[in-house]
Design an enzyme around this catalytic site. Structure first.
Site, PDB file in Angstrom:
ATOM      1  N   LYS A  75       0.885  -1.050  -0.023  1.00 37.42           N
ATOM      2  CA  LYS A  75       0.043   0.081   0.023  1.00 37.42           C
ATOM      3  C   LYS A  75       0.914   1.114   0.046  1.00 37.42           C
ATOM      4  O   LYS A  75       2.198   1.098   0.364  1.00 37.42           O
ATOM      5  CB  LYS A  75      -0.837  -0.048   1.228  1.00 37.42           C
ATOM      6  CG  LYS A  75      -1.996  -1.132   1.244  1.00 37.42           C
ATOM      7  CD  LYS A  75      -2.676  -1.081   2.347  1.00 37.42           C
ATOM      8  CE  LYS A  75      -3.630  -2.365   2.444  1.00 37.42           C
ATOM      9  NZ  LYS A  75      -4.058  -2.683   3.752  1.00 37.42           N
ATOM     10  N   ASN A 131      -9.385   1.583  -4.305  1.00 46.24           N
ATOM     11  CA  ASN A 131     -10.327   0.833  -3.266  1.00 46.24           C
ATOM     12  C   ASN A 131     -11.175   1.658  -2.474  1.00 46.24           C
ATOM     13  O   ASN A 131     -10.598   2.556  -1.802  1.00 46.24           O
ATOM     14  CB  ASN A 131      -9.028   0.231  -2.214  1.00 46.24           C
ATOM     15  CG  ASN A 131      -9.642  -0.925  -1.339  1.00 46.24           C
ATOM     16  OD1 ASN A 131     -10.346  -1.723  -1.548  1.00 46.24           O
ATOM     17  ND2 ASN A 131      -9.357  -0.610  -0.007  1.00 46.24           N
ATOM     18  N   GLU A 132     -12.372   1.053  -2.306  1.00 41.76           N
ATOM     19  CA  GLU A 132     -13.295   1.879  -1.387  1.00 41.76           C
ATOM     20  C   GLU A 132     -13.719   3.060  -1.556  1.00 41.76           C
ATOM     21  O   GLU A 132     -13.619   3.774  -0.671  1.00 41.76           O
ATOM     22  CB  GLU A 132     -13.006   1.728   0.111  1.00 41.76           C
ATOM     23  CG  GLU A 132     -12.618   0.133   0.421  1.00 41.76           C
ATOM     24  CD  GLU A 132     -12.144  -0.016   1.919  1.00 41.76           C
ATOM     25  OE1 GLU A 132     -12.176   0.814   2.800  1.00 41.76           O
ATOM     26  OE2 GLU A 132     -11.836  -1.172   2.307  1.00 41.76           O
ATOM     27  N   GLU A 180     -11.161 -10.522  -0.472  1.00 41.73           N
ATOM     28  CA  GLU A 180     -10.722 -10.506   0.894  1.00 41.73           C
ATOM     29  C   GLU A 180     -11.573 -11.307   1.728  1.00 41.73           C
ATOM     30  O   GLU A 180     -11.843 -11.196   2.875  1.00 41.73           O
ATOM     31  CB  GLU A 180     -10.891  -8.962   1.301  1.00 41.73           C
ATOM     32  CG  GLU A 180      -9.919  -8.077   0.415  1.00 41.73           C
ATOM     33  CD  GLU A 180      -9.999  -6.613   1.034  1.00 41.73           C
ATOM     34  OE1 GLU A 180     -10.268  -6.229   2.246  1.00 41.73           O
ATOM     35  OE2 GLU A 180      -9.469  -5.747   0.182  1.00 41.73           O
ATOM     36  N   TRP A 199      -8.544 -13.628   3.154  1.00 38.62           N
ATOM     37  CA  TRP A 199      -7.924 -12.406   4.026  1.00 38.62           C
ATOM     38  C   TRP A 199      -7.157 -13.088   5.081  1.00 38.62           C
ATOM     39  O   TRP A 199      -7.359 -12.470   6.337  1.00 38.62           O
ATOM     40  CB  TRP A 199      -8.907 -11.427   4.228  1.00 38.62           C
ATOM     41  CG  TRP A 199      -7.978 -10.067   4.138  1.00 38.62           C
ATOM     42  CD1 TRP A 199      -8.001  -9.297   5.123  1.00 38.62           C
ATOM     43  CD2 TRP A 199      -7.549  -9.343   3.168  1.00 38.62           C
ATOM     44  NE1 TRP A 199      -7.377  -8.292   4.717  1.00 38.62           N
ATOM     45  CE2 TRP A 199      -6.871  -8.125   3.763  1.00 38.62           C
ATOM     46  CE3 TRP A 199      -7.102  -9.748   1.708  1.00 38.62           C
ATOM     47  CZ2 TRP A 199      -6.012  -7.500   3.105  1.00 38.62           C
ATOM     48  CZ3 TRP A 199      -6.468  -9.091   1.063  1.00 38.62           C
ATOM     49  CH2 TRP A 199      -5.872  -7.639   1.602  1.00 38.62           C
TER      50      TRP A 199
HETATM   51  O1  G3I Z   1       3.485  -5.333  11.819  1.00 42.10           O
HETATM   52  C1  G3I Z   1       3.661  -4.029  12.172  1.00 42.10           C
HETATM   53  C2  G3I Z   1       4.334  -3.791  13.234  1.00 42.10           C
HETATM   54  O2  G3I Z   1       6.035  -4.334  13.004  1.00 42.10           O
HETATM   55  C3  G3I Z   1       4.490  -2.368  13.704  1.00 42.10           C
HETATM   56  O3  G3I Z   1       5.163  -2.260  14.950  1.00 42.10           O
HETATM   57  C4  G3I Z   1       2.929  -1.636  13.578  1.00 42.10           C
HETATM   58  C5  G3I Z   1       2.706  -0.508  14.135  1.00 42.10           C
HETATM   59  O4  G3I Z   1       3.280   0.380  12.866  1.00 42.10           O
HETATM   60  O5  G3I Z   1       2.368  -2.080  12.474  1.00 42.10           O
HETATM   61  C6  G3I Z   1       2.339  -3.478  12.226  1.00 42.10           C
HETATM   62  O6  G3I Z   1       1.641  -3.463  10.835  1.00 42.10           O
HETATM   63  C7  G3I Z   1       0.264  -3.426  10.807  1.00 42.10           C
HETATM   64  C8  G3I Z   1      -0.223  -4.566  10.050  1.00 42.10           C
HETATM   65  O7  G3I Z   1      -1.623  -4.420   9.775  1.00 42.10           O
HETATM   66  C9  G3I Z   1      -0.303  -5.733  11.039  1.00 42.10           C
HETATM   67  O8  G3I Z   1      -0.750  -6.714  10.233  1.00 42.10           O
HETATM   68  C10 G3I Z   1       0.082  -2.033  10.216  1.00 42.10           C
HETATM   69  O9  G3I Z   1       0.520  -1.055  11.055  1.00 42.10           O
HETATM   70  C11 G3I Z   1      -1.608  -1.859   9.654  1.00 42.10           C
HETATM   71  O10 G3I Z   1      -1.720  -0.705   9.205  1.00 42.10           O
HETATM   72  C12 G3I Z   1      -2.142  -3.299   9.029  1.00 42.10           C
HETATM   73  O11 G3I Z   1      -3.354  -2.902   9.030  1.00 42.10           O
HETATM   74  C13 G3I Z   1      -3.807  -3.584   7.725  1.00 42.10           C
HETATM   75  C14 G3I Z   1      -5.079  -2.695   7.197  1.00 42.10           C
HETATM   76  O12 G3I Z   1      -5.794  -3.060   6.351  1.00 42.10           O
HETATM   77  C15 G3I Z   1      -4.381  -1.234   6.827  1.00 42.10           C
HETATM   78  O13 G3I Z   1      -3.359  -1.328   5.867  1.00 42.10           O
HETATM   79  C16 G3I Z   1      -4.575  -4.903   8.146  1.00 42.10           C
HETATM   80  O14 G3I Z   1      -3.325  -5.841   8.485  1.00 42.10           O
HETATM   81  C17 G3I Z   1      -5.246  -5.621   6.916  1.00 42.10           C
HETATM   82  O15 G3I Z   1      -6.147  -6.763   7.013  1.00 42.10           O
HETATM   83  C18 G3I Z   1      -6.271  -4.250   6.353  1.00 42.10           C
HETATM   84  O16 G3I Z   1      -6.789  -4.886   5.368  1.00 42.10           O
HETATM   85  C19 G3I Z   1      -7.949  -4.145   4.614  1.00 42.10           C
HETATM   86  C20 G3I Z   1      -7.770  -4.123   3.150  1.00 42.10           C
HETATM   87  O17 G3I Z   1      -6.510  -3.623   2.779  1.00 42.10           O
HETATM   88  C21 G3I Z   1      -8.938  -3.132   2.579  1.00 42.10           C
HETATM   89  N1  G3I Z   1     -10.102  -3.780   2.928  1.00 42.10           N
HETATM   90  C22 G3I Z   1     -10.432  -3.777   4.362  1.00 42.10           C
HETATM   91  C23 G3I Z   1      -9.278  -4.516   5.029  1.00 42.10           C
HETATM   92  C24 G3I Z   1      -9.436  -4.514   6.670  1.00 42.10           C
HETATM   93  O18 G3I Z   1      -9.190  -3.273   7.190  1.00 42.10           O
END
Ligand code: G3I
Length: 334
Positions: free
Chosen positions: A50, A131-132, A243, A290
């Site tokens: 992203k 997206n969205e 997803e 997902w």
């Molecule tokens: O793993 C890091 C960690 O090392 C770090 O310390 C921490 C703080 O910065 O971040 C961690 O990563 C996080 C990651 O999830 C862990 O899996 C990211 O910050 C966080 O932004 C991320 O969130 C993701 C989210 O989208 C935003 O990008 C989710 O995993 C993911 O499941 C979610 O997916 C979205 C789709 O892209 C769009 N549709 C909705 C879906 C659910 O929100």
């Protein structure tokens, strides 16, 4: 055991079985790596491809992690779906606080899309370009920074820039998707998405529609899903269930994964796979799950979802053991 992609590849009209991955999972020989190579024929980056992960400043990119994910797919004959070029929840701070004019903001977005699509030309087979963009209320456009600063034509602009970059790089087969959620149960939103699709189709800029399908064991119904997907079929679009996960505790009424919810989840996975498998070949692309393990899903205790309690939405449990949901997926391929 029967592996998901092995059974899917034997279908009269095969489709990719996808998994959302994180770079740490791709260590050679890890349990994730073994499952991915056995069971999946496509990957999407759960968050590491992203904009907020790749773009650190205007024209400055950190390719390392995203490259690792793309290289893993390319090295293992696994399709790579790019998620996502433009999304209001993954705008890097520098662009959120951009002090330039709206015209300069648009040029920054154009540059980002051009540089990323060029960087992954021939390696990433499809992108969620936007997206969205549809709102959850009233079927309007979501009032994102992109709409505010680039105007209502921004979606078409983003698809055009992606297409131009792919063609300039000789990647004439790149599939461009629009991706969204909850259109099967939110009809005004469904209508808005199809007006976005029609606008893109008029300029021959869209190849596919992504349905996130963050579903529950109760909703959406088979009829609601089929009605929605059939509209995309009628428009000649490839359909990506992009997803898929299936919540069983969205009301927080259970504290452990009960047998009743286990069987309900199995049935719902089977139903979703059956619906997808029944699509015409020309409208198939991938059905992506997902996340790998229940305990790593975004859903449990998700503030974004207002999901108060735990949940068990995926195909593998915390110990990588396949669940009845996995059996339901396989039965859906019959
Ligand atoms: O793993 C890091 C960690 O090392 C770090 O310390 C921490 C703080 O910065 O971040 C961690 O990563 C996080 C990651 O999830 C862990 O899996 C990211 O910050 C966080 O932004 C991320 O969130 C993701 C989210 O989208 C935003 O990008 C989710 O995993 C993911 O499941 C979610 O997916 C979205 C789709 O892209 C769009 N549709 C909705 C879906 C659910 O929100």
């Amino acid at each position: 055991p029967t592996f998901l992609k092995v059974k899917a590849n034997k279908l009269a009209n095969p489709f990719f079985v996808g998994m959302a991955v994180k770079a740490f999972q791709l260590t050679n020989g890890s349990q994730y790596d073994i499952i991915l190579k056995n069971e999946f024929s496509s990957i999407s980056a759960e968050y590491e491809m992203k904009m907020d992960q790749i773009s650190t400043a205007s024209g400055v990119y950190n390719w390392t992690v995203a490259d690792k994910i793309v290289a893993y797919g390319n090295a293992n004959n696994i399709n790579v779906h790019g998620h996502a070029l433009v999304w209001h929840n993954s705008v890097p701070e520098w662009l959120k606080n951009y002090a330039g004019t709206d015209a300069e903001f648009a040029l920054e977005v154009k540059k980002y899309i051009t540089d990323v699509v060029t960087h992954y030309a021939g390696k990433v087979k499809s992108w969620d370009v936007v997206n969205e963009a549809a709102d959850d209320n009233g079927g309007t456009m979501r009032n994102t920074i992109f709409l505010q600063r680039m105007g209502p034509n921004y979606i078409k602009d983003c698809f055009q820039w992606a297409r131009n970059a792919a063609n300039a790089a000789g990647d004439t087969n790149l599939l461009l998707f629009y991706n969204d959620y909850a259109t099967s149960t939110n009809i005004p939103k469904q209508n808005r998405v199809f007006s976005i699709v029609d606008d893109l189709k008029a300029s021959n800029l869209i190849n596919g529609l992504g349905y996130q399908m963050h579903n529950t064991y109760l909703s959406p119904t088979k009829a609601q899903i089929e009605t929605d997907l059939n509209k995309a079929v009628a428009k000649g679009l490839r359909i990506h269930v992009s997803e898929l996960d299936i919540q069983v505790n969205q009301f927080n009424d259970i504290s452990t994964f009960t047998n009743e919810r286990r069987l309900a989840q199995k049935a719902k996975y089977k139903e979703m796979v059956q619906i997808y498998n029944a699509l015409p070949a020309a409208n198939k692309y991938a059905l992506t799950i997902w996340g790998m393990k229940d305990n790593e899903s975004w859903i449990p205790y998700s503030t974004e979802l207002n999901h108060v309690g735990n949940d068990w939405p995926l195909l593998y449990d915390a110990n990588f053991t396949i669940k009845s949901a996995h059996t339901g997926f396989l039965e859906g391929l019959d």
